[in-house]
Design a protein around this motif. Structure first.
Motif, PDB file in Angstrom:
ATOM      1  N   THR A   7       0.804  -1.225   0.000  1.00  9.26           N
ATOM      2  CA  THR A   7       0.000   0.000   0.000  1.00  9.26           C
ATOM      3  C   THR A   7       0.836   1.273   0.000  1.00  9.26           C
ATOM      4  O   THR A   7       0.274   2.370  -0.070  1.00  9.26           O
ATOM      5  CB  THR A   7      -0.952   0.015   1.208  1.00  9.26           C
ATOM      6  OG1 THR A   7      -0.201  -0.154   2.417  1.00  9.26           O
ATOM      7  CG2 THR A   7      -1.986  -1.093   1.093  1.00  9.26           C
ATOM      8  N   GLY A   8       2.149   1.147   0.078  1.00  6.87           N
ATOM      9  CA  GLY A   8       3.002   2.337   0.043  1.00  6.87           C
ATOM     10  C   GLY A   8       4.433   1.964  -0.276  1.00  6.87           C
ATOM     11  O   GLY A   8       4.897   0.898   0.117  1.00  6.87           O
ATOM     12  N   GLN A  82       8.014   8.697   2.995  1.00  7.25           N
ATOM     13  CA  GLN A  82       7.309   8.650   1.717  1.00  7.25           C
ATOM     14  C   GLN A  82       6.290   7.511   1.678  1.00  7.25           C
ATOM     15  O   GLN A  82       5.142   7.685   1.251  1.00  7.25           O
ATOM     16  CB  GLN A  82       8.302   8.458   0.570  1.00  7.25           C
ATOM     17  CG  GLN A  82       9.308   9.561   0.369  1.00  7.25           C
ATOM     18  CD  GLN A  82      10.354   9.162  -0.667  1.00  7.25           C
ATOM     19  OE1 GLN A  82      10.091   8.401  -1.585  1.00  7.25           O
ATOM     20  NE2 GLN A  82      11.558   9.681  -0.508  1.00  7.25           N
ATOM     21  N   ALA A  83       6.741   6.330   2.101  1.00  8.25           N
ATOM     22  CA  ALA A  83       5.890   5.140   2.015  1.00  8.25           C
ATOM     23  C   ALA A  83       4.678   5.231   2.921  1.00  8.25           C
ATOM     24  O   ALA A  83       3.560   4.868   2.531  1.00  8.25           O
ATOM     25  CB  ALA A  83       6.719   3.892   2.348  1.00  8.25           C
ATOM     26  N   LEU A  84       4.871   5.707   4.151  1.00 14.72           N
ATOM     27  CA  LEU A  84       3.749   5.839   5.078  1.00 14.72           C
ATOM     28  C   LEU A  84       2.732   6.861   4.580  1.00 14.72           C
ATOM     29  O   LEU A  84       1.525   6.673   4.715  1.00 14.72           O
ATOM     30  CB  LEU A  84       4.258   6.240   6.467  1.00 14.72           C
ATOM     31  CG  LEU A  84       5.004   5.161   7.250  1.00 14.72           C
ATOM     32  CD1 LEU A  84       5.624   5.759   8.512  1.00 14.72           C
ATOM     33  CD2 LEU A  84       4.095   4.001   7.604  1.00 14.72           C
ATOM     34  N   GLU A  85       3.235   7.935   3.975  1.00 15.74           N
ATOM     35  CA  GLU A  85       2.320   8.950   3.430  1.00 15.74           C
ATOM     36  C   GLU A  85       1.481   8.359   2.304  1.00 15.74           C
ATOM     37  O   GLU A  85       0.263   8.567   2.251  1.00 15.74           O
ATOM     38  CB  GLU A  85       3.109  10.147   2.923  1.00 15.74           C
ATOM     39  CG  GLU A  85       2.230  11.263   2.372  1.00 15.74           C
ATOM     40  CD  GLU A  85       3.014  12.466   1.902  1.00 15.74           C
ATOM     41  OE1 GLU A  85       2.382  13.419   1.402  1.00 15.74           O
ATOM     42  OE2 GLU A  85       4.257  12.454   2.018  1.00 15.74           O
ATOM     43  N   MET A  89      -0.964   6.084   6.277  1.00 18.03           N
ATOM     44  CA  MET A  89      -0.780   5.709   7.674  1.00 18.03           C
ATOM     45  C   MET A  89      -0.211   6.902   8.428  1.00 18.03           C
ATOM     46  O   MET A  89       0.993   7.164   8.386  1.00 18.03           O
ATOM     47  CB  MET A  89       0.171   4.508   7.792  1.00 18.03           C
ATOM     48  CG  MET A  89      -0.417   3.212   7.302  1.00 18.03           C
ATOM     49  SD  MET A  89       0.685   1.811   7.672  1.00 18.03           S
ATOM     50  CE  MET A  89      -0.237   0.469   6.908  1.00 18.03           C
ATOM     51  N   ASP A  90      -1.081   7.652   9.103  1.00 14.73           N
ATOM     52  CA  ASP A  90      -0.628   8.812   9.853  1.00 14.73           C
ATOM     53  C   ASP A  90      -0.366   8.435  11.307  1.00 14.73           C
ATOM     54  O   ASP A  90      -0.517   7.271  11.718  1.00 14.73           O
ATOM     55  CB  ASP A  90      -1.638   9.946   9.747  1.00 14.73           C
ATOM     56  CG  ASP A  90      -3.039   9.541  10.225  1.00 14.73           C
ATOM     57  OD1 ASP A  90      -3.181   8.496  10.906  1.00 14.73           O
ATOM     58  OD2 ASP A  90      -4.001  10.285   9.916  1.00 14.73           O
ATOM     59  N   GLU A  91       0.025   9.423  12.103  1.00  3.08           N
ATOM     60  CA  GLU A  91       0.366   9.176  13.502  1.00  3.08           C
ATOM     61  C   GLU A  91      -0.808   8.580  14.274  1.00  3.08           C
ATOM     62  O   GLU A  91      -0.632   7.695  15.112  1.00  3.08           O
ATOM     63  CB  GLU A  91       0.822  10.477  14.167  1.00  3.08           C
ATOM     64  CG  GLU A  91       2.157  10.984  13.685  1.00  3.08           C
ATOM     65  CD  GLU A  91       2.586  12.242  14.423  1.00  3.08           C
ATOM     66  OE1 GLU A  91       2.000  12.537  15.495  1.00  3.08           O
ATOM     67  OE2 GLU A  91       3.500  12.929  13.939  1.00  3.08           O
ATOM     68  N   GLU A  92      -1.991   9.070  14.006  1.00  3.92           N
ATOM     69  CA  GLU A  92      -3.174   8.570  14.722  1.00  3.92           C
ATOM     70  C   GLU A  92      -3.409   7.097  14.422  1.00  3.92           C
ATOM     71  O   GLU A  92      -3.672   6.303  15.332  1.00  3.92           O
ATOM     72  CB  GLU A  92      -4.406   9.387  14.333  1.00  3.92           C
ATOM     73  CG  GLU A  92      -5.666   8.944  15.073  1.00  3.92           C
ATOM     74  CD  GLU A  92      -6.884   9.748  14.678  1.00  3.92           C
ATOM     75  OE1 GLU A  92      -7.966   9.489  15.254  1.00  3.92           O
ATOM     76  OE2 GLU A  92      -6.781  10.616  13.790  1.00  3.92           O
ATOM     77  N   GLY A 248      -9.370   2.050   2.778  1.00  7.25           N
ATOM     78  CA  GLY A 248      -9.371   2.776   1.521  1.00  7.25           C
ATOM     79  C   GLY A 248      -7.982   3.148   1.065  1.00  7.25           C
ATOM     80  O   GLY A 248      -7.768   4.169   0.396  1.00  7.25           O
ATOM     81  N   ALA A 249      -7.014   2.310   1.430  1.00  8.63           N
ATOM     82  CA  ALA A 249      -5.619   2.569   1.071  1.00  8.63           C
ATOM     83  C   ALA A 249      -5.355   2.208  -0.383  1.00  8.63           C
ATOM     84  O   ALA A 249      -6.010   1.317  -0.935  1.00  8.63           O
ATOM     85  CB  ALA A 249      -4.691   1.756   1.983  1.00  8.63           C
ATOM     86  N   PRO A 250      -4.400   2.869  -1.035  1.00  4.45           N
ATOM     87  CA  PRO A 250      -4.045   2.486  -2.402  1.00  4.45           C
ATOM     88  C   PRO A 250      -3.385   1.111  -2.400  1.00  4.45           C
ATOM     89  O   PRO A 250      -2.621   0.785  -1.488  1.00  4.45           O
ATOM     90  CB  PRO A 250      -3.045   3.567  -2.827  1.00  4.45           C
ATOM     91  CG  PRO A 250      -2.455   4.056  -1.545  1.00  4.45           C
ATOM     92  CD  PRO A 250      -3.566   3.980  -0.539  1.00  4.45           C
TER      93      PRO A 250
END
Length: 407
Positions: A7-8, A82-85, A89-92, A248-250
């Motif tokens: 996904t990233g 980059q990958a997390l963005e 996947m954010d901090e929350e 809803g992740a890519p």
């Protein structure tokens, strides 16, 4: 068994510092190899290397976090951002879920050498500072990133020579497939400094074609004379299909095979049997027919014996279908511990942008490479399944198969 998707992705290499730059370099067949005078002055037989820019993290990351980062951990940090963005996947999200990390790394030579040099000069270990130990440990990437990003899942380093990054992704695949984790940050990192590569140079493993650096890395070519050291970091976010769809992740691709083996023979020389066993295991994992594999990103490092055995293994397994083959190391050099991860990123970028990057500098096939369908120029073509090989010292072999996502 859970489906495992990607996904990233994030990348920091001699081809570029983000996926857009790297995609352009791959499509153009652009080399990132340069001549480094400092290495020649230091005593290297070969002064060739991949040119990897050093990120400046001041103002982006606090000093407390920065002081523990080794060179390769810095690369891994920016690739993982980059990958997390991209994976959303954010901090929350991370704070509420057990996101793990499995990262490939097999040295932290610069940090160790700098610490020893300082002790020798000052005769006082207290001057090393609190970050030195965290830079010099082999698990420097996973320990730093797990702390910075506050990851709560599985957390350790995969140390398997030049197959480290590939095995990290393969083990992450099995963790998620079996239901033990839902999301894992996987990848590989490689320091690019002289300290990490002196022993390789001493073995005569590097190309000495210094008059034209961009032509020096020649995987599968009859006139190859050695590999080129390089590095950086690549991050691949693995996730269960159910989790990705729910968020809803890519979905950039789906892992459908991971094959591994050990040669059980010479510590540095490859063999045919071990590679063939890894390839066949990957294909059998989810009964992937050889006909499905449309592109192979070869391990091929531009060494005489390594390329020879891989060409033989690929011919033995894929002689009936002859998929396109190229080694992106012709452009990047050998990214060592990160290569198994970066070449997944490179291949995903190709698959999702409908092209196959060339094996540049391939002019004269030998008797083994002549049997392969090697892409000598950029090929504009849609494909939906690829295989990536990674092999390393000690006889460790890894093969990964990725398909385009289909619901």
């Amino acid at each position: 068994m859970n489906r495992v998707v990607i996904t990233g992705i994030g990348i920091h290499s001699c081809l570029g510092t983000d996926v857009n730059e790297v995609t352009e370099s791959l499509h153009a067949g652009k080399s990132g190899i340069v001549f480094d005078q400092e290495r020649k002055d230091f005593g290297f037989r070969s002064a060739l290397t991949g040119a990897v820019p050093m990120p400046d993290l001041k103002g982006k990351l606090g000093r407390r976090d920065r002081i523990g980062l080794s060179e390769e951990a810095i690369y891994a940090y920016v690739a993982t951002l980059q990958a997390l963005e991209q994976a959303k996947m954010d901090e929350e999200f991370i704070s509420k879920n057990e996101v793990g990390i499995l990262y490939g790394n097999d040295s932290s030579a610069k940090a160790v050498m700098e610490a020893i040099d300082l002790i020798r000069e000052k005769k006082d270990t207290t001057l090393l500072g609190s970050g030195s130990i965290f830079q010099s440990m082999n698990c420097t990437v996973s320990m730093n990133l797990s702390t910075i990003f506050k990851l709560k899942g599985i957390n350790f380093t995969i140390s398997a020579a030049c197959a480290s990054g590939s095995h990290a992704i393969g083990l992450g695949y099995h963790m998620i497939r079996s239901g033990m984790q839902e999301q894992i940050v996987c990848g590989g990192a490689q320091e690019v400094n002289m300290y990490a590569f002196g022993s390789f140079d001493g073995l005569g493993a590097f190309s000495i074609r210094e008059d034209d650096p961009t032509k020096a890395s020649r995987p599968f070519d009859k006139d190859r004379d050695g590999l080129i050291p390089s590095g950086g970091a690549a991050t691949v976010i693995l996730e269960s299909y159910e989790s990705a769809v729910k968020r809803g992740a890519p979905i950039l691709g789906e892992i459908v095979g991971y094959g591994f083996s050990s040669n059980g023979e010479h510590i540095s020389n490859p063999n045919l049997d071990g590679q063939v066993r890894a390839l066949n295991m990957a294909l059998k994992q989810q009964d992937t027919p050889v006909e499905d594999i449309k592109y192979i990103n070869a391990h091929a490092t531009s060494t005489g014996i390594g390329d020879k055995f891989e060409a033989q293994a690929l011919h033995e397994v894929f002689h009936s279908t002859r998929p396109y083959v190229s080694s992106t190391k012709s452009m990047t050099g050998h990214e060592c511990w990160m290569a198994g991860a970066s070449e997944i990123v490179y291949s995903l970028l190709m698959m999702n942008n409908d092209f196959i990057a060339p094996n540049i500098n391939f002019a004269n096939p030998d008797e083994d490479s002549a049997k392969l369908n090697i892409a000598t120029k950029t090929i504009e073509q849609k494909f939906d399944c690829f295989l990536s090989n990674s092999f390393g010292f000690g006889g460790t072999n890894s093969s990964l198969i990725i398909k385009k996502y289909k619901p």
